[in-house]
Design a protein around this motif. Sequence first.
Motif, PDB file in Angstrom:
ATOM      1  N   SER A  84      13.669  -2.204  32.121  1.00  0.00           N
ATOM      2  CA  SER A  84      12.842  -1.177  31.416  1.00  0.00           C
ATOM      3  C   SER A  84      13.860  -0.564  30.436  1.00  0.00           C
ATOM      4  CB  SER A  84      12.870  -0.351  32.457  1.00  0.00           C
ATOM      5  OG  SER A  84      11.254   0.391  31.893  1.00  0.00           O
ATOM      6  N   ALA A  85      13.330  -0.972  29.558  1.00  0.00           N
ATOM      7  CA  ALA A  85      14.103   0.002  28.056  1.00  0.00           C
ATOM      8  C   ALA A  85      13.427   0.609  27.163  1.00  0.00           C
ATOM      9  CB  ALA A  85      15.142  -0.863  27.730  1.00  0.00           C
ATOM     10  N   THR A  86      13.836   1.740  26.649  1.00  0.00           N
ATOM     11  CA  THR A  86      12.605   2.588  25.275  1.00  0.00           C
ATOM     12  C   THR A  86      13.569   2.521  24.064  1.00  0.00           C
ATOM     13  OG1 THR A  86      11.833   3.761  27.642  1.00  0.00           O
ATOM     14  CG2 THR A  86      12.225   4.878  24.903  1.00  0.00           C
ATOM     15  N   ALA A  87      13.276   2.419  22.918  1.00  0.00           N
ATOM     16  CA  ALA A  87      14.222   2.908  21.570  1.00  0.00           C
ATOM     17  C   ALA A  87      13.607   4.394  20.864  1.00  0.00           C
ATOM     18  CB  ALA A  87      14.187   1.602  20.948  1.00  0.00           C
ATOM     19  N   SER A  88      13.979   5.005  20.573  1.00  0.00           N
ATOM     20  CA  SER A  88      13.675   5.409  20.183  1.00  0.00           C
ATOM     21  C   SER A  88      14.541   6.016  18.801  1.00  0.00           C
ATOM     22  CB  SER A  88      13.657   7.237  20.724  1.00  0.00           C
ATOM     23  OG  SER A  88      14.611   7.653  21.695  1.00  0.00           O
ATOM     24  N   GLY A  89      13.858   7.047  17.579  1.00  0.00           N
ATOM     25  CA  GLY A  89      14.452   7.110  16.449  1.00  0.00           C
ATOM     26  C   GLY A  89      13.505   6.998  14.967  1.00  0.00           C
ATOM     27  N   THR A  90      14.020   7.342  13.780  1.00  0.00           N
ATOM     28  CA  THR A  90      13.609   7.182  12.123  1.00  0.00           C
ATOM     29  C   THR A  90      13.692   6.538  12.034  1.00  0.00           C
ATOM     30  OG1 THR A  90      13.619   9.374  12.782  1.00  0.00           O
ATOM     31  CG2 THR A  90      13.213   8.789  10.867  1.00  0.00           C
ATOM     32  N   CYS A  91      13.040   5.400  11.784  1.00  0.00           N
ATOM     33  CA  CYS A  91      13.508   3.948  10.775  1.00  0.00           C
ATOM     34  C   CYS A  91      12.729   4.580   9.328  1.00  0.00           C
ATOM     35  CB  CYS A  91      12.622   2.794  11.007  1.00  0.00           C
ATOM     36  SG  CYS A  91      12.790   2.504  12.726  1.00  0.00           S
ATOM     37  N   VAL A  92      13.770   3.781   8.086  1.00  0.00           N
ATOM     38  CA  VAL A  92      13.464   4.202   7.078  1.00  0.00           C
ATOM     39  C   VAL A  92      13.004   3.152   6.284  1.00  0.00           C
ATOM     40  CG1 VAL A  92      14.977   4.408   5.158  1.00  0.00           C
ATOM     41  CG2 VAL A  92      16.092   5.381   6.770  1.00  0.00           C
ATOM     42  N   PRO A  93      11.745   4.032   5.905  1.00  0.00           N
ATOM     43  CA  PRO A  93      10.653   2.606   5.050  1.00  0.00           C
ATOM     44  C   PRO A  93      11.226   1.856   3.229  1.00  0.00           C
ATOM     45  CG  PRO A  93      10.098   4.443   4.744  1.00  0.00           C
ATOM     46  CD  PRO A  93      11.379   5.328   5.859  1.00  0.00           C
ATOM     47  N   GLN A  94      11.476   0.550   3.254  1.00  0.00           N
ATOM     48  CA  GLN A  94      11.535   0.127   2.217  1.00  0.00           C
ATOM     49  C   GLN A  94      11.040   1.246   1.243  1.00  0.00           C
ATOM     50  OE1 GLN A  94      13.969  -2.026   1.704  1.00  0.00           O
ATOM     51  NE2 GLN A  94      14.708  -1.718   4.245  1.00  0.00           N
ATOM     52  N   PRO A  95      11.343   0.868  -0.276  1.00  0.00           N
ATOM     53  CA  PRO A  95      11.201   1.358  -1.232  1.00  0.00           C
ATOM     54  C   PRO A  95      10.288   1.190  -1.578  1.00  0.00           C
ATOM     55  CG  PRO A  95      13.533   1.111  -1.603  1.00  0.00           C
ATOM     56  CD  PRO A  95      13.298   0.583  -0.167  1.00  0.00           C
ATOM     57  N   GLN A  96       9.012   0.902  -2.864  1.00  0.00           N
ATOM     58  CA  GLN A  96       8.206   0.466  -2.907  1.00  0.00           C
ATOM     59  C   GLN A  96       9.008  -0.156  -4.634  1.00  0.00           C
ATOM     60  OE1 GLN A  96       5.385  -1.069  -2.220  1.00  0.00           O
ATOM     61  NE2 GLN A  96       4.992   0.225  -0.440  1.00  0.00           N
ATOM     62  N   PRO A  97       8.468  -1.548  -4.663  1.00  0.00           N
ATOM     63  CA  PRO A  97       8.726  -2.472  -6.060  1.00  0.00           C
ATOM     64  C   PRO A  97       8.197  -0.758  -7.104  1.00  0.00           C
ATOM     65  CG  PRO A  97       7.166  -3.554  -5.305  1.00  0.00           C
ATOM     66  CD  PRO A  97       7.388  -2.086  -4.266  1.00  0.00           C
ATOM     67  N   ALA A  98       9.321  -0.997  -8.438  1.00  0.00           N
ATOM     68  CA  ALA A  98       8.536  -0.297  -9.255  1.00  0.00           C
ATOM     69  C   ALA A  98       8.223  -1.305 -10.442  1.00  0.00           C
ATOM     70  CB  ALA A  98      10.380   0.797 -10.107  1.00  0.00           C
ATOM     71  N   TYR A  99       7.032  -0.897 -10.208  1.00  0.00           N
ATOM     72  CA  TYR A  99       6.281  -1.619 -11.146  1.00  0.00           C
ATOM     73  C   TYR A  99       6.234  -0.595 -12.638  1.00  0.00           C
ATOM     74  CZ  TYR A  99       4.217  -3.515  -7.165  1.00  0.00           C
ATOM     75  OH  TYR A  99       4.393  -4.831  -5.970  1.00  0.00           O
ATOM     76  N   THR A 100       7.250  -1.216 -13.963  1.00  0.00           N
ATOM     77  CA  THR A 100       6.959  -0.530 -15.014  1.00  0.00           C
ATOM     78  C   THR A 100       7.610  -1.600 -16.346  1.00  0.00           C
ATOM     79  OG1 THR A 100       9.798  -0.786 -14.805  1.00  0.00           O
ATOM     80  CG2 THR A 100       8.643   1.484 -13.352  1.00  0.00           C
ATOM     81  N   VAL A 101       7.245  -2.293 -15.877  1.00  0.00           N
ATOM     82  CA  VAL A 101       7.266  -3.014 -17.547  1.00  0.00           C
ATOM     83  C   VAL A 101       6.067  -3.660 -17.578  1.00  0.00           C
ATOM     84  CG1 VAL A 101       8.919  -5.475 -18.473  1.00  0.00           C
ATOM     85  CG2 VAL A 101       9.593  -4.135 -16.401  1.00  0.00           C
ATOM     86  N   PRO A 102       5.713  -3.466 -18.358  1.00  0.00           N
ATOM     87  CA  PRO A 102       3.971  -3.781 -19.472  1.00  0.00           C
ATOM     88  C   PRO A 102       4.702  -5.493 -19.489  1.00  0.00           C
ATOM     89  CG  PRO A 102       5.195  -2.154 -20.498  1.00  0.00           C
ATOM     90  CD  PRO A 102       5.625  -2.606 -19.411  1.00  0.00           C
ATOM     91  N   ARG A 103       3.376  -6.256 -18.532  1.00  0.00           N
ATOM     92  CA  ARG A 103       3.323  -7.395 -19.270  1.00  0.00           C
ATOM     93  C   ARG A 103       2.638  -8.128 -19.903  1.00  0.00           C
ATOM     94  NH1 ARG A 103       8.287 -10.468 -18.172  1.00  0.00           N
ATOM     95  NH2 ARG A 103       9.838  -9.022 -16.570  1.00  0.00           N
ATOM     96  N   SER A 104       1.910  -8.967 -20.807  1.00  0.00           N
ATOM     97  CA  SER A 104       1.198  -8.999 -21.036  1.00  0.00           C
ATOM     98  C   SER A 104       0.910 -11.273 -21.197  1.00  0.00           C
ATOM     99  CB  SER A 104       0.258  -8.873 -22.031  1.00  0.00           C
ATOM    100  OG  SER A 104       0.689  -8.685 -23.268  1.00  0.00           O
ATOM    101  N   ALA A 105      -0.344 -11.520 -21.112  1.00  0.00           N
ATOM    102  CA  ALA A 105      -0.386 -13.170 -21.752  1.00  0.00           C
ATOM    103  C   ALA A 105      -1.745 -13.474 -22.237  1.00  0.00           C
ATOM    104  CB  ALA A 105       0.152 -13.778 -20.550  1.00  0.00           C
ATOM    105  N   THR A 106      -1.990 -14.398 -23.138  1.00  0.00           N
ATOM    106  CA  THR A 106      -3.433 -14.180 -23.712  1.00  0.00           C
ATOM    107  C   THR A 106      -3.382 -15.928 -23.707  1.00  0.00           C
ATOM    108  OG1 THR A 106      -3.308 -12.646 -25.138  1.00  0.00           O
ATOM    109  CG2 THR A 106      -4.627 -14.629 -25.967  1.00  0.00           C
ATOM    110  N   ARG A 107      -4.393 -17.326 -23.389  1.00  0.00           N
ATOM    111  CA  ARG A 107      -4.444 -18.276 -22.853  1.00  0.00           C
ATOM    112  C   ARG A 107      -6.448 -18.064 -22.911  1.00  0.00           C
ATOM    113  NH1 ARG A 107      -0.203 -21.176 -19.928  1.00  0.00           N
ATOM    114  NH2 ARG A 107      -1.554 -22.930 -21.014  1.00  0.00           N
TER     115      ARG A 107
END
Length: 103
Positions: free
Chosen positions: A20-43
């Motif tokens: 029987s086992a227990t694990a405890s502690g704090t996990c570090v969440p992965q950072p969200q990607p930075a959506y900083t580059v505007p892109r566009s395309a016309t078709r």
Amino acid sequence: MTTTSTHVYTAPDGSAYVFSATASGTCVPQPQPAYTVPRSATRQGGGTSSTAAIQAGSQAARADILAAGVACANWSTTSTPVYTAPGGAWYIYNVTVSAMCTN
């Protein structure tokens, strides 16, 4: 992270153990990607209805943006009619797709 375990059972022939086992502690969440580059395309898209023409142009423009191998968010689409065949048999639209993307 801290783990604790307690032995519960051993099979009579020693071939299996149960703990029987227990694990405890704090996990570090992965950072969200930075959506900083505007892109566009016309078709240009064509179809038997205005909706089909806009969808065709939109799919092609999105594919152009994603061909860079990036992740994108906050998509927006604008369209401008170019041509409608007499009787509405065929529609052509210029479609611009924009998004904020990662590098």
